[in-house]
Design a protein around this motif. Sequence first.
Motif, PDB file in Angstrom:
ATOM      1  N   ALA A   1       0.813  -1.219   0.000  1.00 27.84           N
ATOM      2  CA  ALA A   1       0.000   0.000   0.000  1.00 27.84           C
ATOM      3  C   ALA A   1       0.844   1.265   0.000  1.00 27.84           C
ATOM      4  O   ALA A   1       0.304   2.376  -0.076  1.00 27.84           O
ATOM      5  N   LYS A   2       2.141   1.135   0.110  1.00 32.81           N
ATOM      6  CA  LYS A   2       3.025   2.298   0.013  1.00 32.81           C
ATOM      7  C   LYS A   2       4.421   1.809  -0.309  1.00 32.81           C
ATOM      8  O   LYS A   2       4.685   0.598  -0.351  1.00 32.81           O
ATOM      9  N   GLY A   3       5.338   2.748  -0.526  1.00 32.76           N
ATOM     10  CA  GLY A   3       6.721   2.393  -0.785  1.00 32.76           C
ATOM     11  C   GLY A   3       7.064   2.465  -2.256  1.00 32.76           C
ATOM     12  O   GLY A   3       6.273   2.902  -3.097  1.00 32.76           O
ATOM     13  N   ASN A   4       8.267   2.025  -2.580  1.00 32.58           N
ATOM     14  CA  ASN A   4       8.756   2.011  -3.953  1.00 32.58           C
ATOM     15  C   ASN A   4       8.140   0.805  -4.666  1.00 32.58           C
ATOM     16  O   ASN A   4       8.611  -0.317  -4.529  1.00 32.58           O
ATOM     17  N   MET A   5       7.066   1.052  -5.400  1.00 33.16           N
ATOM     18  CA  MET A   5       6.311  -0.043  -6.005  1.00 33.16           C
ATOM     19  C   MET A   5       7.166  -0.881  -6.956  1.00 33.16           C
ATOM     20  O   MET A   5       7.131  -2.109  -6.925  1.00 33.16           O
ATOM     21  N   ALA A   6       7.921  -0.228  -7.796  1.00 26.92           N
ATOM     22  CA  ALA A   6       8.723  -0.959  -8.770  1.00 26.92           C
ATOM     23  C   ALA A   6       9.728  -1.873  -8.067  1.00 26.92           C
ATOM     24  O   ALA A   6       9.885  -3.046  -8.430  1.00 26.92           O
ATOM     25  N   GLU A   7      10.408  -1.337  -7.053  1.00 25.28           N
ATOM     26  CA  GLU A   7      11.414  -2.123  -6.345  1.00 25.28           C
ATOM     27  C   GLU A   7      10.777  -3.293  -5.587  1.00 25.28           C
ATOM     28  O   GLU A   7      11.269  -4.431  -5.633  1.00 25.28           O
ATOM     29  N   LEU A   8       9.673  -3.024  -4.885  1.00 18.98           N
ATOM     30  CA  LEU A   8       9.015  -4.077  -4.115  1.00 18.98           C
ATOM     31  C   LEU A   8       8.518  -5.196  -5.028  1.00 18.98           C
ATOM     32  O   LEU A   8       8.628  -6.384  -4.689  1.00 18.98           O
ATOM     33  N   MET A   9       7.990  -4.841  -6.168  1.00 23.42           N
ATOM     34  CA  MET A   9       7.465  -5.866  -7.060  1.00 23.42           C
ATOM     35  C   MET A   9       8.580  -6.659  -7.721  1.00 23.42           C
ATOM     36  O   MET A   9       8.445  -7.855  -7.967  1.00 23.42           O
ATOM     37  N   ASP A  10       9.704  -6.019  -7.962  1.00 20.70           N
ATOM     38  CA  ASP A  10      10.873  -6.750  -8.457  1.00 20.70           C
ATOM     39  C   ASP A  10      11.361  -7.753  -7.414  1.00 20.70           C
ATOM     40  O   ASP A  10      11.731  -8.892  -7.752  1.00 20.70           O
ATOM     41  N   ILE A  11      11.358  -7.338  -6.146  1.00 20.31           N
ATOM     42  CA  ILE A  11      11.767  -8.247  -5.068  1.00 20.31           C
ATOM     43  C   ILE A  11      10.827  -9.445  -4.998  1.00 20.31           C
ATOM     44  O   ILE A  11      11.251 -10.599  -4.853  1.00 20.31           O
ATOM     45  N   ALA A  12       9.520  -9.191  -5.099  1.00 25.81           N
ATOM     46  CA  ALA A  12       8.544 -10.280  -5.047  1.00 25.81           C
ATOM     47  C   ALA A  12       8.738 -11.245  -6.203  1.00 25.81           C
ATOM     48  O   ALA A  12       8.720 -12.473  -6.015  1.00 25.81           O
ATOM     49  N   ARG A  13       8.932 -10.713  -7.389  1.00 26.42           N
ATOM     50  CA  ARG A  13       9.119 -11.588  -8.547  1.00 26.42           C
ATOM     51  C   ARG A  13      10.409 -12.397  -8.431  1.00 26.42           C
ATOM     52  O   ARG A  13      10.442 -13.583  -8.786  1.00 26.42           O
ATOM     53  N   GLN A  14      11.469 -11.776  -7.915  1.00 30.19           N
ATOM     54  CA  GLN A  14      12.723 -12.504  -7.758  1.00 30.19           C
ATOM     55  C   GLN A  14      12.575 -13.607  -6.717  1.00 30.19           C
ATOM     56  O   GLN A  14      13.094 -14.722  -6.892  1.00 30.19           O
ATOM     57  N   ALA A  15      11.848 -13.323  -5.643  1.00 28.56           N
ATOM     58  CA  ALA A  15      11.614 -14.342  -4.609  1.00 28.56           C
ATOM     59  C   ALA A  15      10.809 -15.506  -5.177  1.00 28.56           C
ATOM     60  O   ALA A  15      11.040 -16.662  -4.823  1.00 28.56           O
ATOM     61  N   ALA A  16       9.856 -15.191  -6.056  1.00 21.58           N
ATOM     62  CA  ALA A  16       9.092 -16.258  -6.695  1.00 21.58           C
ATOM     63  C   ALA A  16       9.998 -17.134  -7.550  1.00 21.58           C
ATOM     64  O   ALA A  16       9.931 -18.376  -7.491  1.00 21.58           O
ATOM     65  N   ALA A  17      10.841 -16.495  -8.336  1.00 23.77           N
ATOM     66  CA  ALA A  17      11.764 -17.258  -9.179  1.00 23.77           C
ATOM     67  C   ALA A  17      12.705 -18.109  -8.332  1.00 23.77           C
ATOM     68  O   ALA A  17      12.969 -19.277  -8.657  1.00 23.77           O
ATOM     69  N   ASP A  18      13.205 -17.531  -7.245  1.00 26.92           N
ATOM     70  CA  ASP A  18      14.120 -18.269  -6.357  1.00 26.92           C
ATOM     71  C   ASP A  18      13.431 -19.470  -5.706  1.00 26.92           C
ATOM     72  O   ASP A  18      14.095 -20.424  -5.294  1.00 26.92           O
ATOM     73  N   SER A  19      12.088 -19.393  -5.589  1.00 26.75           N
ATOM     74  CA  SER A  19      11.324 -20.480  -4.967  1.00 26.75           C
ATOM     75  C   SER A  19      10.798 -21.470  -6.002  1.00 26.75           C
ATOM     76  O   SER A  19       9.997 -22.357  -5.657  1.00 26.75           O
ATOM     77  N   GLY A  20      11.220 -21.314  -7.246  1.00 22.81           N
ATOM     78  CA  GLY A  20      10.779 -22.218  -8.290  1.00 22.81           C
ATOM     79  C   GLY A  20       9.364 -21.958  -8.764  1.00 22.81           C
ATOM     80  O   GLY A  20       8.717 -22.831  -9.349  1.00 22.81           O
ATOM     81  N   ARG A  21       8.865 -20.741  -8.538  1.00 21.89           N
ATOM     82  CA  ARG A  21       7.523 -20.366  -8.949  1.00 21.89           C
ATOM     83  C   ARG A  21       7.598 -19.424 -10.146  1.00 21.89           C
ATOM     84  O   ARG A  21       8.627 -18.802 -10.396  1.00 21.89           O
ATOM     85  N   ASP A  22       6.488 -19.288 -10.849  1.00 18.28           N
ATOM     86  CA  ASP A  22       6.440 -18.397 -12.001  1.00 18.28           C
ATOM     87  C   ASP A  22       6.255 -16.959 -11.527  1.00 18.28           C
ATOM     88  O   ASP A  22       5.182 -16.601 -11.043  1.00 18.28           O
ATOM     89  N   PRO A  23       7.252 -16.100 -11.670  1.00 20.22           N
ATOM     90  CA  PRO A  23       7.114 -14.722 -11.183  1.00 20.22           C
ATOM     91  C   PRO A  23       6.054 -13.935 -11.926  1.00 20.22           C
ATOM     92  O   PRO A  23       5.462 -13.004 -11.367  1.00 20.22           O
ATOM     93  N   GLU A  24       5.775 -14.311 -13.161  1.00 25.43           N
ATOM     94  CA  GLU A  24       4.781 -13.571 -13.936  1.00 25.43           C
ATOM     95  C   GLU A  24       3.356 -13.935 -13.529  1.00 25.43           C
ATOM     96  O   GLU A  24       2.402 -13.270 -13.934  1.00 25.43           O
ATOM     97  N   ALA A  25       3.211 -14.978 -12.722  1.00 20.45           N
ATOM     98  CA  ALA A  25       1.879 -15.395 -12.283  1.00 20.45           C
ATOM     99  C   ALA A  25       1.401 -14.597 -11.076  1.00 20.45           C
ATOM    100  O   ALA A  25       0.219 -14.663 -10.717  1.00 20.45           O
ATOM    101  N   LEU A  26       2.296 -13.838 -10.447  1.00 23.18           N
ATOM    102  CA  LEU A  26       1.909 -13.033  -9.295  1.00 23.18           C
ATOM    103  C   LEU A  26       0.988 -11.893  -9.728  1.00 23.18           C
ATOM    104  O   LEU A  26       1.330 -11.112 -10.630  1.00 23.18           O
ATOM    105  N   ASP A  27      -0.152 -11.784  -9.089  1.00 22.52           N
ATOM    106  CA  ASP A  27      -1.129 -10.733  -9.386  1.00 22.52           C
ATOM    107  C   ASP A  27      -0.777  -9.509  -8.539  1.00 22.52           C
ATOM    108  O   ASP A  27      -0.946  -9.520  -7.322  1.00 22.52           O
ATOM    109  N   MET A  28      -0.303  -8.452  -9.194  1.00 21.72           N
ATOM    110  CA  MET A  28       0.246  -7.295  -8.496  1.00 21.72           C
ATOM    111  C   MET A  28      -0.772  -6.160  -8.381  1.00 21.72           C
ATOM    112  O   MET A  28      -1.308  -5.677  -9.385  1.00 21.72           O
ATOM    113  N   THR A  29      -1.004  -5.727  -7.149  1.00 19.84           N
ATOM    114  CA  THR A  29      -1.900  -4.603  -6.869  1.00 19.84           C
ATOM    115  C   THR A  29      -1.083  -3.481  -6.241  1.00 19.84           C
ATOM    116  O   THR A  29      -0.244  -3.741  -5.373  1.00 19.84           O
ATOM    117  N   GLY A  30      -1.319  -2.260  -6.661  1.00 18.24           N
ATOM    118  CA  GLY A  30      -0.530  -1.166  -6.105  1.00 18.24           C
ATOM    119  C   GLY A  30      -1.234   0.178  -6.225  1.00 18.24           C
ATOM    120  O   GLY A  30      -2.415   0.261  -6.592  1.00 18.24           O
TER     121      GLY A  30
END
Length: 288
Positions: A206-235
């Motif tokens: 709900a606040k913060g650097n949206m681009a950076e936070l979403m990059d972190i989330a996608r990278q964490a998904a990739a690191d966990s063997g998940r599809d980062p593009e499948a994350l539904d991003m709200t901001g």
Amino acid sequence: MKFGIAFANTMTFTSGAGAIELAKAAEGAGFESLWTVEHIVYPEGYESTYPYAPNGKMPGSGDSPIPDPLIWLAYAAAHTTTLKLATGISLLPERHPVMYAKEVATLDSMSGGRLMLGIGIGWLREEFEALDIPWEGRTRRTEEYADVMRELWKTDGASYDGEFINFENLSSNPKPPNGSVPIHIGGHSEAAAKRAGRMGDGFFPAKGNMAELMDIARQAAADSGRDPEALDMTGVHPGIFGEDPAAAVEEAAAWGIHRLVIPAFMFIGAPGEAADKMAGFASKVMAA
């Protein structure tokens, strides 16, 4: 780009009539979703810092109604057909996951699979204390509780052996029509972003650097063997209220945001005015 309305169950929309007005107007104007907030109790004189206001205090006061999210959303669901219903967020560590799994799945089933469950670990320590729920360990509890609910939604005769929850051979019905209820992780910290990538269906800072936070989330998904593009991003994007909202939407899309949320206070007015204000926003921003 999809558009949602945040803080839906607050201000003039807390009554039954207000919920109907907001829900019908939102669906009519082309909004995709409504997002509710939650506090079970309001500890007068609390000292915890509310992270979304400069003064550290949440808007309103102890006598400001905050209806239960699921009950409010059920009311909205009964008067709409396509509008998605979301908690943004629900304080999962304050709820027992076996009971909550039944409540959430019931609403999702009765609304035709329209529910999105946004969850957070909470910031108001005094609320946890009032409910006799440990403040420490709430992050681990949140993640385990989400896992518990997914197990109960997935199959009958489910068993679970965790740090906080243990059971054998339990069935909970109805099941979510789509197999599960999407769980969106709320929070604006790096830890929340990584949690979303590891175990969330979506992420809602709900606040913060949206681009950076979403990059972190996608990278964490990739690191966990998940599809980062499948994350539904709200901001959010403050430029949505500026002179060039189309540019704000374009920039938000470049950050990887799929859904922009607009606070409900933008549509407050006399009874009946919400629909006109939403239609105006839709023609100016959503159409662009």
